[in-house]
Design a protein around this motif. Structure first.
Motif, PDB file in Angstrom:
ATOM      1  N   PHE A  49       1.040  -1.213   0.088  1.00 55.62           N
ATOM      2  CA  PHE A  49      -0.173   0.474   0.167  1.00 55.62           C
ATOM      3  C   PHE A  49       0.898   1.059  -0.210  1.00 55.62           C
ATOM      4  O   PHE A  49       0.845   2.858  -0.819  1.00 55.62           O
ATOM      5  N   TYR A  50       1.884   1.476   0.947  1.00 50.96           N
ATOM      6  CA  TYR A  50       2.888   2.443   0.514  1.00 50.96           C
ATOM      7  C   TYR A  50       3.565   2.839  -0.593  1.00 50.96           C
ATOM      8  O   TYR A  50       3.290   3.587  -1.214  1.00 50.96           O
ATOM      9  N   LEU A  51       3.780   1.704  -1.229  1.00 51.18           N
ATOM     10  CA  LEU A  51       4.331   1.440  -2.556  1.00 51.18           C
ATOM     11  C   LEU A  51       2.855   2.060  -3.928  1.00 51.18           C
ATOM     12  O   LEU A  51       3.109   2.927  -4.782  1.00 51.18           O
ATOM     13  N   THR A  52       2.197   1.654  -3.951  1.00 53.70           N
ATOM     14  CA  THR A  52       0.648   1.723  -5.016  1.00 53.70           C
ATOM     15  C   THR A  52       0.601   3.079  -4.046  1.00 53.70           C
ATOM     16  O   THR A  52       0.220   4.115  -5.333  1.00 53.70           O
ATOM     17  N   PHE A  53       0.062   4.002  -3.122  1.00 50.01           N
ATOM     18  CA  PHE A  53       0.635   5.547  -2.620  1.00 50.01           C
ATOM     19  C   PHE A  53       1.652   6.202  -3.925  1.00 50.01           C
ATOM     20  O   PHE A  53       0.849   7.564  -3.983  1.00 50.01           O
ATOM     21  N   LEU A  54       2.698   5.604  -3.285  1.00 57.81           N
ATOM     22  CA  LEU A  54       3.638   6.170  -3.776  1.00 57.81           C
ATOM     23  C   LEU A  54       3.721   6.203  -5.637  1.00 57.81           C
ATOM     24  O   LEU A  54       3.696   7.281  -6.138  1.00 57.81           O
ATOM     25  N   LEU A  55       3.153   5.508  -6.015  1.00 59.28           N
ATOM     26  CA  LEU A  55       2.792   5.184  -7.500  1.00 59.28           C
ATOM     27  C   LEU A  55       2.046   6.279  -7.892  1.00 59.28           C
ATOM     28  O   LEU A  55       2.427   6.683  -9.517  1.00 59.28           O
ATOM     29  N   LEU A  56       0.925   6.261  -7.735  1.00 60.55           N
ATOM     30  CA  LEU A  56       0.197   6.836  -8.217  1.00 60.55           C
ATOM     31  C   LEU A  56      -0.023   8.833  -8.032  1.00 60.55           C
ATOM     32  O   LEU A  56      -0.081   9.326  -8.445  1.00 60.55           O
ATOM     33  N   THR A  57       1.141   9.114  -6.557  1.00 62.77           N
ATOM     34  CA  THR A  57       1.748  10.409  -6.007  1.00 62.77           C
ATOM     35  C   THR A  57       2.416  10.543  -7.607  1.00 62.77           C
ATOM     36  O   THR A  57       2.640  11.700  -8.144  1.00 62.77           O
ATOM     37  N   LEU A  58       3.806   9.599  -7.593  1.00 62.29           N
ATOM     38  CA  LEU A  58       4.177   9.939  -8.823  1.00 62.29           C
ATOM     39  C   LEU A  58       4.014  10.355  -9.907  1.00 62.29           C
ATOM     40  O   LEU A  58       4.082  10.811 -11.015  1.00 62.29           O
ATOM     41  N   ASN A  59       2.738   9.273 -10.208  1.00 62.29           N
ATOM     42  CA  ASN A  59       1.609   9.095 -11.696  1.00 62.29           C
ATOM     43  C   ASN A  59       1.220  11.017 -12.072  1.00 62.29           C
ATOM     44  O   ASN A  59       1.723  11.369 -12.465  1.00 62.29           O
ATOM     45  N   LEU A  60       0.231  11.220 -10.499  1.00 66.39           N
ATOM     46  CA  LEU A  60       0.257  12.324 -10.860  1.00 66.39           C
ATOM     47  C   LEU A  60       1.208  13.465 -10.721  1.00 66.39           C
ATOM     48  O   LEU A  60       0.746  14.650 -11.651  1.00 66.39           O
ATOM     49  N   ILE A  61       1.840  13.384 -10.358  1.00 64.15           N
ATOM     50  CA  ILE A  61       3.302  15.117 -10.402  1.00 64.15           C
ATOM     51  C   ILE A  61       3.517  14.788 -12.029  1.00 64.15           C
ATOM     52  O   ILE A  61       3.571  15.871 -12.122  1.00 64.15           O
ATOM     53  N   VAL A  62       4.059  13.805 -12.401  1.00 63.17           N
ATOM     54  CA  VAL A  62       4.872  13.977 -13.386  1.00 63.17           C
ATOM     55  C   VAL A  62       3.300  13.748 -14.565  1.00 63.17           C
ATOM     56  O   VAL A  62       3.757  14.852 -15.778  1.00 63.17           O
ATOM     57  N   TYR A  63       2.172  13.347 -14.861  1.00 65.98           N
ATOM     58  CA  TYR A  63       0.899  14.554 -15.427  1.00 65.98           C
ATOM     59  C   TYR A  63       0.901  15.083 -15.533  1.00 65.98           C
ATOM     60  O   TYR A  63       0.836  16.103 -16.519  1.00 65.98           O
ATOM     61  N   SER A  64       1.078  16.084 -14.515  1.00 61.22           N
ATOM     62  CA  SER A  64       0.150  17.458 -14.075  1.00 61.22           C
ATOM     63  C   SER A  64       1.408  18.229 -14.702  1.00 61.22           C
ATOM     64  O   SER A  64       1.460  19.152 -14.984  1.00 61.22           O
ATOM     65  N   THR A  65       2.766  18.090 -14.159  1.00 61.46           N
ATOM     66  CA  THR A  65       4.269  18.789 -14.122  1.00 61.46           C
ATOM     67  C   THR A  65       3.781  19.236 -16.332  1.00 61.46           C
ATOM     68  O   THR A  65       4.139  19.764 -16.422  1.00 61.46           O
ATOM     69  N   ALA A  66       3.653  18.089 -16.858  1.00 64.38           N
ATOM     70  CA  ALA A  66       3.722  18.438 -17.906  1.00 64.38           C
ATOM     71  C   ALA A  66       3.091  18.475 -18.683  1.00 64.38           C
ATOM     72  O   ALA A  66       3.127  19.976 -19.805  1.00 64.38           O
ATOM     73  N   TYR A  67       1.308  18.483 -18.340  1.00 64.56           N
ATOM     74  CA  TYR A  67       0.061  19.537 -18.531  1.00 64.56           C
ATOM     75  C   TYR A  67       0.717  20.988 -18.263  1.00 64.56           C
ATOM     76  O   TYR A  67       0.476  21.776 -19.664  1.00 64.56           O
ATOM     77  N   LEU A  68       1.343  21.440 -17.152  1.00 66.48           N
ATOM     78  CA  LEU A  68       0.650  22.691 -16.568  1.00 66.48           C
ATOM     79  C   LEU A  68       1.807  24.055 -17.306  1.00 66.48           C
ATOM     80  O   LEU A  68       2.060  24.703 -18.265  1.00 66.48           O
ATOM     81  N   TYR A  69       3.153  22.651 -18.069  1.00 67.57           N
ATOM     82  CA  TYR A  69       4.021  23.047 -18.817  1.00 67.57           C
ATOM     83  C   TYR A  69       3.476  23.479 -20.289  1.00 67.57           C
ATOM     84  O   TYR A  69       3.966  24.748 -21.238  1.00 67.57           O
ATOM     85  N   SER A  70       2.618  22.464 -20.815  1.00 71.43           N
ATOM     86  CA  SER A  70       2.621  22.422 -22.421  1.00 71.43           C
ATOM     87  C   SER A  70       1.693  23.549 -21.865  1.00 71.43           C
ATOM     88  O   SER A  70       1.580  24.551 -22.884  1.00 71.43           O
ATOM     89  N   LYS A  71       0.733  23.944 -21.108  1.00 74.90           N
ATOM     90  CA  LYS A  71       0.003  25.056 -21.478  1.00 74.90           C
ATOM     91  C   LYS A  71       0.961  26.028 -21.223  1.00 74.90           C
ATOM     92  O   LYS A  71       0.908  27.782 -22.382  1.00 74.90           O
ATOM     93  N   TYR A  72       2.110  25.754 -20.294  1.00 73.70           N
ATOM     94  CA  TYR A  72       3.409  27.786 -20.122  1.00 73.70           C
ATOM     95  C   TYR A  72       3.506  27.931 -21.550  1.00 73.70           C
ATOM     96  O   TYR A  72       3.904  28.574 -22.280  1.00 73.70           O
ATOM     97  N   TYR A  73       3.860  26.616 -22.656  1.00 73.79           N
ATOM     98  CA  TYR A  73       4.675  27.052 -24.119  1.00 73.79           C
ATOM     99  C   TYR A  73       3.180  26.855 -24.701  1.00 73.79           C
ATOM    100  O   TYR A  73       3.615  28.036 -25.375  1.00 73.79           O
TER     101      TYR A  73
END
Length: 422
Positions: A188-212
């Motif tokens: 469950f720790y790893l599940t939470f870690l993976l979901l958090t990692l996925n959210l951070i990576v996807y959000s960062t890419a999306y926000l950067y694309s909007k900035y672009y």
């Protein structure tokens, strides 16, 4: 759960994913069929070979799908983010179905009989939940244009994407070990870690694309500002010289020097050409798609460098909703045709128009306004036919797209049309 059964269920998940989400958006139809055949082969093998590590066959699917997505979209970022998305959907669908039942059993909220009774329902629920999550992702992506926004990013960010994938694979493997050895808390720790990692990576890419995109809009406005400033400067200069021009012209007329007066007027016309010509940047305000604006700015600058007079016509407001094919394919077609036109024209004139007529979006670029013969006999080899064939190949994927190319000696016309959404 036996590893072979888990492998089969995951393979069924990915079959849903291919045809409900990936097909014709991240991969083409042939690639979808190839991945489906691979998953069917994995399911067949798992029936006969039931080793604890049979699930490793699924990494062949991940690697193949990554290659296909990269070839189809030419975007390292989107390839990495798609694998992160697949991982997120898989985790969420299992977490609230089978994993929840198993977790309640480990905490002794369910006895063995209750668990055995609920497991078939949880596995069926997992498949349904996975499909519903896919539909949810499609709806969100259509509403906020997330994948299209990410495709606006021109840099490939290859190294960053590979690093992100490395951590994704590492945590996924550790999580699989936690499942095999029944480390519930670690799981469950790893599940939470993976979901958090996925959210951070996807959000960062999306926000950067909007900035672009905002940066592209800023570039367009800056170029328009420079053009207007240049016109104001020319106007001021012309205003200061206007009195002297009239005096000189009156002097020619009084002396009866008609020819000299006409030559003088011609020279004044040439002098003020920059002021009298239409500003190509002014047309860009009718395009609300930053990536297309960026392409048009590149075309304008290329024409200036090659001393080609560009006549740009965009009379209607064009938005992403007017484009019925994938935006990345539309951009690729425009980019190829613009490069082709600059290379192929010998007349030092280009006429480009993007307009809407009767629920059709029509893109047309030509180096002549005259009517070309219906059956050209002398098309020259300098035309880059490979580029034209690439555009044809892209547009042939869509029933709503029509393509036309015609050349005669040094003249050419390229046109394609799309059905606009109502």
């Amino acid at each position: 759960m036996e590893p072979y059964l888990a492998t089969q269920l995951f393979a069924i998940n990915y079959l849903q994913l291919i045809w409900a989400l990936l097909n014709r958006k991240y991969i083409d139809k042939k690639q979808s069929i190839t991945l489906s055949m691979l998953l069917i082969l994995i399911i067949s093998i798992s029936f006969f070979i039931r080793t604890p590590y049979i699930f490793m066959l699924l990494f062949i699917f991940y690697a193949t799908s990554a290659i296909f997505i990269l070839r189809y979209t030419t975007s390292w970022i989107l390839m990495a983010l798609t694998l992160f998305l697949i991982n997120s959907l898989t985790i969420l669908s299992w977490l609230f179905t089978y994993d929840l039942v198993n977790f309640l059993f480990q905490l002794h909220y369910l006895n063995a009989d209750q668990r055995q009774f609920l497991v078939p329902f949880s596995l069926l629920g997992q498949q349904v939940c996975f499909f519903l999550l896919i539909l949810g992702v499609k709806k969100i992506d259509k509403m906020y244009l997330i994948s299209d926004s990410i495709l606006h990013i021109h840099k490939n960010y290859k190294l960053h994407s590979l690093i992100a994938l490395f951590f994704l694979i590492l945590f996924a493997l550790i999580k699989q070990l936690a499942i095999n050895y029944f480390f519930v808390e670690s799981f469950f720790y790893l599940t939470f870690l993976l979901l958090t990692l996925n959210l951070i990576v996807y959000s960062t890419a999306y926000l950067y694309s909007k900035y672009y995109q905002q940066q592209l809009k800023k570039d367009v406005l800056f170029e328009q500002y420079n053009q207007e400033l240049e016109k104001i400067t020319i106007s001021d200069e012309f205003r200061h010289d206007y009195r002297n021009i009239l005096l000189s012209l009156a002097d020619y007329i009084e002396k009866g020097e008609t020819k000299e007066a006409l030559n003088y007027i011609s020279s004044i016309t040439d002098y003020s050409t920059e002021l009298l010509e239409d500003d190509p940047y002014a047309e860009l305000s009718n395009i609300s798609i930053p990536s297309v604006q960026g392409l048009l700015i590149y075309l304008i600058e290329s024409c200036k460098n090659e001393e080609i007079q560009l006549h740009l016509s965009i009379p209607d407001m064009i938005t992403e909703k007017d484009i019925s094919i994938r935006l990345i394919d539309f951009i690729n077609c425009l980019s190829i045709l613009m490069d082709f036109s600059v290379e192929a024209t010998t007349t030092k004139n280009l006429y480009l128009s993007i307009k809407k007529i009767e629920q059709q979006l029509i893109f047309k670029i030509e180096n002549t306004l005259k009517q070309l013969p219906a059956n050209p006999a002398n098309s020259k080899s300098h035309f880059k036919k490979k580029k034209i064939n690439t555009v044809k190949k892209i547009l042939n994927q869509y029933n709503e797209a029509n393509f036309f190319f015609h050349s005669e000696n040094d003249d050419f016309i390229v046109e394609f049309s799309l059905h606009t959404t109502k």
